[in-house]
Motif scaffolding. Sequence first.
Motif, PDB file in Angstrom:
ATOM      1  N   ASP A 211       0.920  -1.012  -0.070  1.00 36.32           N
ATOM      2  CA  ASP A 211      -0.233   0.043  -0.017  1.00 36.32           C
ATOM      3  C   ASP A 211       0.673   1.169  -0.012  1.00 36.32           C
ATOM      4  O   ASP A 211       0.510   2.170  -0.632  1.00 36.32           O
ATOM      5  CB  ASP A 211      -0.984  -0.014   1.050  1.00 36.32           C
ATOM      6  N   TYR A 212       2.043   1.275   0.759  1.00 38.58           N
ATOM      7  CA  TYR A 212       2.738   2.210   0.757  1.00 38.58           C
ATOM      8  C   TYR A 212       3.232   2.849  -0.555  1.00 38.58           C
ATOM      9  O   TYR A 212       3.859   3.963  -0.711  1.00 38.58           O
ATOM     10  CB  TYR A 212       3.953   2.471   2.002  1.00 38.58           C
ATOM     11  N   ARG A 214       1.535   2.701  -3.366  1.00 37.38           N
ATOM     12  CA  ARG A 214       0.425   3.299  -3.865  1.00 37.38           C
ATOM     13  C   ARG A 214       0.247   4.686  -3.213  1.00 37.38           C
ATOM     14  O   ARG A 214       0.194   5.781  -4.239  1.00 37.38           O
ATOM     15  CB  ARG A 214      -0.783   2.663  -3.506  1.00 37.38           C
ATOM     16  N   THR A 215       0.681   4.926  -2.122  1.00 40.42           N
ATOM     17  CA  THR A 215       0.472   6.207  -1.328  1.00 40.42           C
ATOM     18  C   THR A 215       1.818   7.080  -2.065  1.00 40.42           C
ATOM     19  O   THR A 215       1.425   8.210  -2.244  1.00 40.42           O
ATOM     20  CB  THR A 215       1.007   6.135   0.260  1.00 40.42           C
ATOM     21  N   HIS A 217       2.826   7.001  -5.020  1.00 40.45           N
ATOM     22  CA  HIS A 217       2.505   7.340  -6.420  1.00 40.45           C
ATOM     23  C   HIS A 217       1.241   8.470  -6.156  1.00 40.45           C
ATOM     24  O   HIS A 217       1.315   9.412  -6.877  1.00 40.45           O
ATOM     25  CB  HIS A 217       1.592   6.109  -7.005  1.00 40.45           C
ATOM     26  N   ALA A 218       0.416   8.144  -5.361  1.00 38.95           N
ATOM     27  CA  ALA A 218      -0.734   9.268  -4.873  1.00 38.95           C
ATOM     28  C   ALA A 218       0.071  10.646  -4.533  1.00 38.95           C
ATOM     29  O   ALA A 218      -0.616  11.595  -4.718  1.00 38.95           O
ATOM     30  CB  ALA A 218      -1.638   8.748  -3.706  1.00 38.95           C
ATOM     31  N   LYS A 219       1.229  10.569  -4.142  1.00 38.81           N
ATOM     32  CA  LYS A 219       1.819  11.859  -3.745  1.00 38.81           C
ATOM     33  C   LYS A 219       2.558  12.577  -5.047  1.00 38.81           C
ATOM     34  O   LYS A 219       2.656  13.784  -4.675  1.00 38.81           O
ATOM     35  CB  LYS A 219       3.150  11.223  -2.830  1.00 38.81           C
ATOM     36  N   HIS A 230      11.653   4.247  -1.711  1.00 33.61           N
ATOM     37  CA  HIS A 230      10.512   3.692  -0.916  1.00 33.61           C
ATOM     38  C   HIS A 230      10.561   2.150  -1.302  1.00 33.61           C
ATOM     39  O   HIS A 230      10.280   1.477   0.104  1.00 33.61           O
ATOM     40  CB  HIS A 230       9.115   4.373  -1.429  1.00 33.61           C
ATOM     41  N   ALA A 231      10.733   1.636  -2.178  1.00 33.28           N
ATOM     42  CA  ALA A 231      10.637   0.067  -2.290  1.00 33.28           C
ATOM     43  C   ALA A 231      12.027  -0.483  -1.840  1.00 33.28           C
ATOM     44  O   ALA A 231      12.041  -1.565  -1.101  1.00 33.28           O
ATOM     45  CB  ALA A 231      10.200  -0.358  -3.847  1.00 33.28           C
ATOM     46  N   ASN A 234      12.650  -1.246   1.893  1.00 31.21           N
ATOM     47  CA  ASN A 234      11.926  -2.113   2.162  1.00 31.21           C
ATOM     48  C   ASN A 234      12.131  -3.408   1.942  1.00 31.21           C
ATOM     49  O   ASN A 234      12.066  -4.610   2.576  1.00 31.21           O
ATOM     50  CB  ASN A 234      10.376  -1.870   1.993  1.00 31.21           C
TER      51      ASN A 234
END
Lengths: 313, 614
Positions: A211-212, A214-215, A217-219, A230-231, A234
């Motif tokens: 989900d993060y 997707r977040t 991308h949404a940013k 980000h990826a 993790n």
Amino acid sequence: MIALILKRLVATAFVMAFVAFFVFGLLHLAPGDPAAVIAGDIATKEDIERIRATLGLDLPFHTQFLNWLGAIMQGDLGTSIFSGRPVSELILQRVEPTLALTTTTILLSVVVAIPLGIAAAWRAGSWIDRTMMGFAVLGFSVPVFVFAYLLIMVFAAQLKLVPVMGYVSPFKDLGGFLRAIALPTVALGVTYVALIARITRASMLEAINQDYIRTAHAKGLGIVPILFRHALRNASVPIVTTVGIGIALLIGGVVVTESVFAIPGLGRLTADSILRRDYPIVQGVILIFSGIYVLINLTIDIIYILVDPRIRY
Amino acid sequence: MDQQRLIDVRDLRVQFPVEGGVVKAVDGVSWHIDRGETLAIVGESGSGKSVSALSLLRLTELGGGRIVSGEIEFRRKSGAVVDMVQQPLPVLRDIRGNEISMIFQEPMTSLNPVFTIGFQIVEAIRLHQGKSRREADELALEMLNLVRMPEAEKRLDEYPHQLSGGMRQRAMIAMSLACRPALLIADEPTTALDVTIQAQILDLIKTLQREIGMAVLFITHDMGVVAEMADRVVVMYRGEKVEEGPVEEIFHAPQHPYTKALLDAVPRLGAMRGQPLPMKFPNLEYGRDASEPATAAKPAADAAPRPADAGPLLEVDGLVTRFPVGGGLLGKPKAAIHAVENISFSLGVGETLALVGESGCGKSTTARTILRLQEPTRGRVVFGGRDITKLGRGAMESVRRQMQMIFQDPFASLNPRLSVADLIGEPLRIHNLASGKALQDRVADLLRRVGLGPEHARRYPHEFSGGQRQRICIARALALNPNLIVADEAVSALDVSIQAQIVNLMLDLQAEFGISYLFVSHDLAVVERISHRVAVMYLGQIVELGPRAAVFEDPRHPYTRKLMSAVPVADPRQRRTDLRLMTDEIPSPLKPWGFEPETLPLEEVSPGHFVMPH
């Protein structure tokens, strides 16, 4: 976080102490008398006793162990029973090529494999991904010696870009070292590139579907910070683990290979010393190897703590 | 486009390619949002409501979705009107997080676990506003204060896992509002939160909407939340818009039969006023899967009138469960989580006792301790007249035949590699109770009991819908003819219409077999339907216990009252107007090792109705 790292360090010290005791005890339990071996076939009983006393082999077990441990603490791994030369010197002579090759191989693997794995995960199912994974299967399945001879044939024999064989110390001639080490590095590295790329792909693929992401991308973030910031962070725990295992396998594997092909490296040294019951060398080699393994594990643990805040409970 | 119009969606079609065809997730839907307005899109899972929302930012493409036709016209801050469907990625990225922001359902997984809260907010600010590091830091702190984050300054350097669910959602909102967007898309933003926290977040969104003057697109399945938040409502069903209108009209004069059915299936707190016994949901006919059985078709036996003189099946006496924290191999633990703190209650034959409370109150641990899936620290559990807390492994195994459990997530609690026949038959085989033909017959019989057919026996869990899977879980629990079924949030993950069907099924089974239920739930409205008696838990203790009607109609403990008032009412006319921007959270159950809390005995305020002195 500092406390956690200290905790790991203390644990590491315990592991090393245990390894030292184990190494020392095991060789003393092994059958055969080094004093008798050194004295040779025609020696008298008194000769053997004298040699034993000189070497301190007549002392009680725990005294021998403590003496040995004390010496190690000062960097003295003892003297070879057979050649009379310091063990640390003997090991150092043989260890440099082994470590140099391991280092270049791992560096090459990481630099090539991680971007490849990320690209494959980002475009999962595309031609990039399929080509990558096809290459990975090839990397696993072609034996190192086949690939090595192919490389030698093309780059050394025909194009004459690099020497066919031999080793040059980087401390004497860096350019010569790089030319000499290039082919072995590539030959050995192929397997690790394949391994690390596959793990990177799998691990990134999992992270990318979270989900993060997707977040992110949404940013409005672009694909580069999404993948590499980000990826990747993790996804890094399994990758770091694999790289660590890769280093351990490389070092361990070199010893076996050397013994089989009679290369006068660290592995050969170990095998010869065992046959001669040259305790100090065997102890030294096992200790050094255990030390490297434990150090790799410690480094991996510390990297975990740095990349993933959830591990810093 | 009208000057007041912010976004205009026309004839949107979104498809997902699947093996041998496409899924039409959104199929020709049109709607619009004006400046400052709140539009709610409501529907059940698979209705296409989330896909519509993601399509606005073209985020559907991440999951392989394709916008095959339609226009999404959006008025940018500059005044220019653009069609989002046609824009190249750089333009989209400029709009994302800047002019249209989004918050998601799961605040834990939607924030990146390896970066601090501060970093994630600052990243959004710097991306769109070209501010220096220091200015961005200041704005991030300002945003955290704006969303009423407790101890905002400290939170900047904390990681998501160090925050509670409510605080994470606050951080998420701070991040998405940092660039003052014209539209906030909120995709089920409170579904994963406790009701009291939900009330806080809803109030916060309303307040911020007023302060910033933005429009909100609210995606939800919860009619209570719709009634609380929306100006206008779009009802979606299987990819299509079935109804659209002002919120009052949707609730008080619904036109489409699906809207009516949806409203009927909504458990409403207070709907059971004056009803002493559990009652089934009416009118569940619309849109049932063909394979879903018509449980509502037989109105017989609304509830089992509880046999009055039957002794208690289960008695729990002074139960305490603590989890030690810290301490090494030899060291003493530093602290303990006091999950269950001196709990006593009894459960009669054929009775349903509900354990309600918010996350972390210890209701699930209580259930697990009773089954001894977790060993109690002290206290007694008497089942069928026998103290089971000290039983050995073998004896406990035979007691467990009598007590079964149903879990929240029917997806996770069925092994995907086993067929339905194996799943349901497993308890019977473990206890050597049936084999061969007898086993097959029993499985077929159980499937029929829960409203599935014997033909389902050879299929695998992934071939079933969520509701059907929960039926399979219930069939498995029934296999051993248990006296007690512990249902841990058994209907919480299901859509309202499915939830209503499962509640009805459980009531039917209770009437038929006289099963006792220990019904663990956070959902007060469902609890009101299904239970005879209710125990309200707070911080590991029961603060109020009594007959359902007494507790719901005359709550005495302040926590019970707070819990009830936090439930959104599915009626826009009763909308709360006083926005109390509370930020209080449940205190930590973590106590120093050896701490013994003071527990007061409950006082009886009316027959069978006990309240903790406060």
